[in-house]
Scaffold this active site. Sequence first.
Site, mmCIF file in Angstrom:
data_model
loop_
_atom_site.group_PDB
_atom_site.id
_atom_site.type_symbol
_atom_site.label_atom_id
_atom_site.label_comp_id
_atom_site.label_asym_id
_atom_site.label_seq_id
_atom_site.Cartn_x
_atom_site.Cartn_y
_atom_site.Cartn_z
ATOM 1 N N ALA A 185 -18.893 -2.831 3.330
ATOM 2 C CA ALA A 185 -18.626 -1.972 4.438
ATOM 3 C C ALA A 185 -17.271 -1.825 4.735
ATOM 4 O O ALA A 185 -16.441 -2.788 5.486
ATOM 5 C CB ALA A 185 -19.384 -2.504 5.852
ATOM 6 N N THR A 186 -16.509 -0.905 4.161
ATOM 7 C CA THR A 186 -14.943 -0.494 4.355
ATOM 8 C C THR A 186 -14.978 0.996 4.540
ATOM 9 O O THR A 186 -15.704 1.712 3.997
ATOM 10 C CB THR A 186 -14.191 -1.088 3.045
ATOM 11 O OG1 THR A 186 -14.562 -0.399 2.029
ATOM 12 C CG2 THR A 186 -14.590 -2.408 2.782
ATOM 13 N N ASP A 241 3.650 2.103 -4.842
ATOM 14 C CA ASP A 241 2.477 2.886 -5.334
ATOM 15 C C ASP A 241 2.552 2.150 -6.555
ATOM 16 O O ASP A 241 3.342 1.999 -7.483
ATOM 17 C CB ASP A 241 3.230 4.254 -5.377
ATOM 18 C CG ASP A 241 2.185 5.252 -6.207
ATOM 19 O OD1 ASP A 241 1.076 4.846 -6.851
ATOM 20 O OD2 ASP A 241 2.302 6.310 -6.641
ATOM 21 N N ASP A 288 1.056 -1.319 -0.012
ATOM 22 C CA ASP A 288 0.241 -0.053 -0.001
ATOM 23 C C ASP A 288 0.981 1.300 0.114
ATOM 24 O O ASP A 288 2.054 0.982 0.309
ATOM 25 C CB ASP A 288 -1.100 0.040 1.179
ATOM 26 C CG ASP A 288 -2.432 0.490 0.905
ATOM 27 O OD1 ASP A 288 -2.077 2.010 0.444
ATOM 28 O OD2 ASP A 288 -3.496 0.085 0.945
ATOM 29 N N SER A 309 -15.764 -4.055 -9.995
ATOM 30 C CA SER A 309 -17.011 -3.551 -9.271
ATOM 31 C C SER A 309 -18.302 -3.906 -9.941
ATOM 32 O O SER A 309 -18.022 -4.078 -10.967
ATOM 33 C CB SER A 309 -16.797 -1.915 -8.923
ATOM 34 O OG SER A 309 -18.092 -1.517 -8.616
ATOM 35 N N TYR A 351 -15.456 6.767 -12.002
ATOM 36 C CA TYR A 351 -15.219 5.601 -11.105
ATOM 37 C C TYR A 351 -15.859 4.357 -12.135
ATOM 38 O O TYR A 351 -15.260 3.390 -12.171
ATOM 39 C CB TYR A 351 -15.977 5.647 -10.111
ATOM 40 C CG TYR A 351 -15.549 4.377 -8.944
ATOM 41 C CD1 TYR A 351 -14.464 4.217 -8.255
ATOM 42 C CD2 TYR A 351 -16.483 3.364 -8.962
ATOM 43 C CE1 TYR A 351 -14.202 3.048 -7.512
ATOM 44 C CE2 TYR A 351 -16.483 2.137 -8.186
ATOM 45 C CZ TYR A 351 -15.221 1.948 -7.435
ATOM 46 O OH TYR A 351 -14.943 1.001 -6.777
ATOM 47 N N LYS A 402 -13.750 1.140 -13.562
ATOM 48 C CA LYS A 402 -14.061 -0.416 -13.272
ATOM 49 C C LYS A 402 -14.307 -1.156 -14.501
ATOM 50 O O LYS A 402 -14.017 -2.191 -14.633
ATOM 51 C CB LYS A 402 -14.923 -0.612 -12.182
ATOM 52 C CG LYS A 402 -14.330 0.197 -10.855
ATOM 53 C CD LYS A 402 -13.169 -0.553 -10.316
ATOM 54 C CE LYS A 402 -12.700 0.127 -8.868
ATOM 55 N NZ LYS A 402 -11.574 -0.631 -8.504
#
Length: 260
Positions: free
Chosen positions: A188-189, A62, A36, A141, A154, A158
């Site tokens: 849920a994050t 990165d 990360d 997604s 977004y 995806k």
Amino acid sequence: MEFNGESILITGGSGGMGVSMARRFAGSGARVALCDLDGGAVEKAAAELVGEGLDVIGVAADTTDESSMAEAVAAVIQRFGALNGLVTAAGIRQTAQSFLDLDLDYWKKIQEVNVTGTFIAIRAAAPALIESVGSIVTVASVTATAARMNQSAYCTSKAAVLSLTKQVALELSPQRVRVNALCPGVTATPMIEQAVRTDGPNLLKEKVEGSLEQFRPGIPLGRLATADEQAAATEFLLSARASFITGTAVYVDGGVSMLG
Ligand SMILES: NC(=O)c1ccc[n+]([C@@H]2O[C@H](COP(=O)([O-])OP(=O)(O)OC[C@H]3O[C@@H](n4cnc5c(N)ncnc54)[C@H](O)[C@@H]3O)[C@@H](O)[C@H]2O)c1
């Protein structure tokens, strides 16, 4: 112990899904590297999992930087001796905004992280995965194949991740490296908690300030996914149980995609 000492690299590793995936994979015998942006955060996430008795390391990198990803892959191979799996979970969200108003640099940033970062991570890991006849799971997604209001950058990014997944799966199939996409619904994050905080009133008609409840309408199973449910599907796709599955997408979305 499904993974029996195999090594798996997760980009976006200190994020909500990344940590849940690491916990599951390592719990099934894998040696896991979290990768990360923030070295401190990724070390902390890895240390917590080590504290649970799991074999996990943290590597700062990165995904949008080729040399940074090459160094991360080299560090993982040096530590674990091989690379058997890659999950590209690094990604950023978009603030809810009409495409008419979207700043072009913001558009480019989202494509850079979500699409180019996925491409760079896959390319950096590919030689080692070819050698180990490993497997890749990208994180796209449910929005890869459906439009969402005020989410043009977004959703486009995806869709590109899903297309890239199929392309790489085809090109790596002679080497028997399987490549599949996970298509999560709302999960849920921290990414979604941030969306609720910043976009709540715009993102959905219903304003439930600071609450994940606002995402419930429109999800046939009537709730958000947990990060562990995304991890479970990813574990399956990476594992030998999915040995004849490549170039496809698995939707873990509580039935949202069947609504069209
Ligand atoms: N949470 C959801 O509802 C949801 C739904 C569908 C898809 N997704 C996708 O799932 C993936 C994981 O999301 P999450 O919910 O765990 O979000 P998260 O924000 O908790 O985690 C994402 C992680 O990616 C990292 N990251 C961002 N840019 C990076 C870069 N250039 N290099 C390395 N790391 C980078 C972030 O630091 C963060 O730790 C993302 O790709 C996201 O788009 C999430």
